[in-house]
Enzyme design. Structure first.
Site, PDB file in Angstrom:
ATOM      1  N   LYS A  83       0.805  -1.224   0.000  1.00 28.06           N
ATOM      2  CA  LYS A  83       0.000   0.000   0.000  1.00 28.06           C
ATOM      3  C   LYS A  83       0.842   1.279   0.000  1.00 28.06           C
ATOM      4  CE  LYS A  83      -4.203  -1.949   1.995  1.00 28.06           C
ATOM      5  NZ  LYS A  83      -5.261  -1.792   3.008  1.00 28.06           N
ATOM      6  N   ASP A 119      -9.719   2.917   1.758  1.00 27.56           N
ATOM      7  CA  ASP A 119      -9.691   2.327   3.098  1.00 27.56           C
ATOM      8  C   ASP A 119     -10.171   3.328   4.146  1.00 27.56           C
ATOM      9  OD1 ASP A 119      -8.773  -0.221   2.464  1.00 27.56           O
ATOM     10  OD2 ASP A 119      -6.664   0.295   2.751  1.00 27.56           O
TER      11      ASP A 119
END
Length: 291
Positions: A83, A119
């Site tokens: 990420k 997210d």
């Protein structure tokens, strides 16, 4: 590297759309079925694949992104352990990813590779729905990686007034504290230091580490530090009921599993990839259909 243009350009809906998830050890992911079944419900010819670095025996995120784009995908979701690293291989970064310092969604389109972070909003929505009337004055966050950055910002924007951050990688925890302090000012976030002290001060404890995943069993801290008064949350969703949640619930804690973040981040990513608004309830039902 420039910030993404505003408004963000979405992928155009068209026949034969394809997307994928890039990560390591992701064979149990529920994300593909959520995307594919929602695409089918909306009448799209839409495929969603898994690109598992463990199966391919590589950790070269640049090469994985290059191949996905060369294969004509509309974009990719990115999960552990890529990420943060993926941000070094995009053309621009949307505000959602810039604020968090990590991406979980990269769109391939007319503006090149644009990194987003769904997210943050995914966790915030799931947390809002599940926290109820629990006290939110202070929380302890375990994990300052790509997911941890999203969760930290979401917690502080969702009612938590003071956040303690702990990570085995002290530099990552320090960087997250510095980033949040720059955004929100002093006094909102601190390094946890002694976990006993931080847990005693906290109303809730959040696991944003990969500990608890099927391939990384265990709990992210000594469960003796968890008290019945704590609420606990976990972003891991395979298994959905992690050892951390199981043991905390057994003590009487209010528990929040990783399903909310998993579903709502997928809802937002689906729209980025397809340009179509999905039905969150339908995607949640697909998620819940797993046995």
């Amino acid at each position: 590297m420039s910030a993404a243009p505003s408004p963000v350009t979405l992928a155009s809906p068209s026949p034969g759309l394809r997307a994928a998830l890039i990560g390591a050890g992701i064979g149990a992911s529920r994300t593909p079925r959520m995307h594919v079944e929602e695409g089918r419900a909306l009448g799209l010819d839409y495929g969603y694949d898994l690109i598992d670095a463990d199966q391919l025996m590589t950790r070269d995120i640049a090469a994985l992104l290059d191949q996905a784009q060369a294969d004509g995908l509309a974009g990719v979701n990115v999960t552990f352990p890529f990420k943060r690293a993926a941000l070094d291989h995009v053309d621009s970064i949307a505000p959602s990813a810039l604020a968090v310092g990590a991406t979980n969604t990269v769109v391939f389109g007319p503006d090149g590779r644009v990194a987003h972070n769904t997210d943050y909003a995914g966790f915030a929505e799931g947390f809002r729905r599940d926290i109820g009337t629990q006290a939110q004055g202070c929380a302890l966050l375990l994990g300052a990686g790509g997911a941890g950055g999203a969760v930290a910002n979401a917690l502080l924007d969702s009612g938590v007034r003071l956040l303690f951050v702990q990570d085995v990688d002290t530099a990552a925890a320090e960087a997250l504290v510095t980033s949040i302090t720059a955004r929100l000012g002093a006094g909102r976030v601190r390094l946890a230091g002694d976990l006993r002290v931080a847990a005693a001060a906290a109303d809730g404890i959040v696991n944003a580490t990969p500990v608890g995943m099927a391939k990384l069993p265990g709990t992210p801290l000594d469960m003796a530090l968890v008290e019945p008064r704590h609420w606990v949350a976990d972003i891991v969703y395979f298994p959905l009921e992690t050892a951390f949640l199981q043991q905390a619930r057994a003590k009487g804690c209010h528990g929040i599993d990783g399903s909310g973040m998993a579903v709502f981040q997928a809802v937002l990513a689906f729209e980025l990839f397809t340009g179509r608004k999905p039905d969150p309830a339908r995607m949640r039902a697909t998620f819940d259909s797993f046995t």
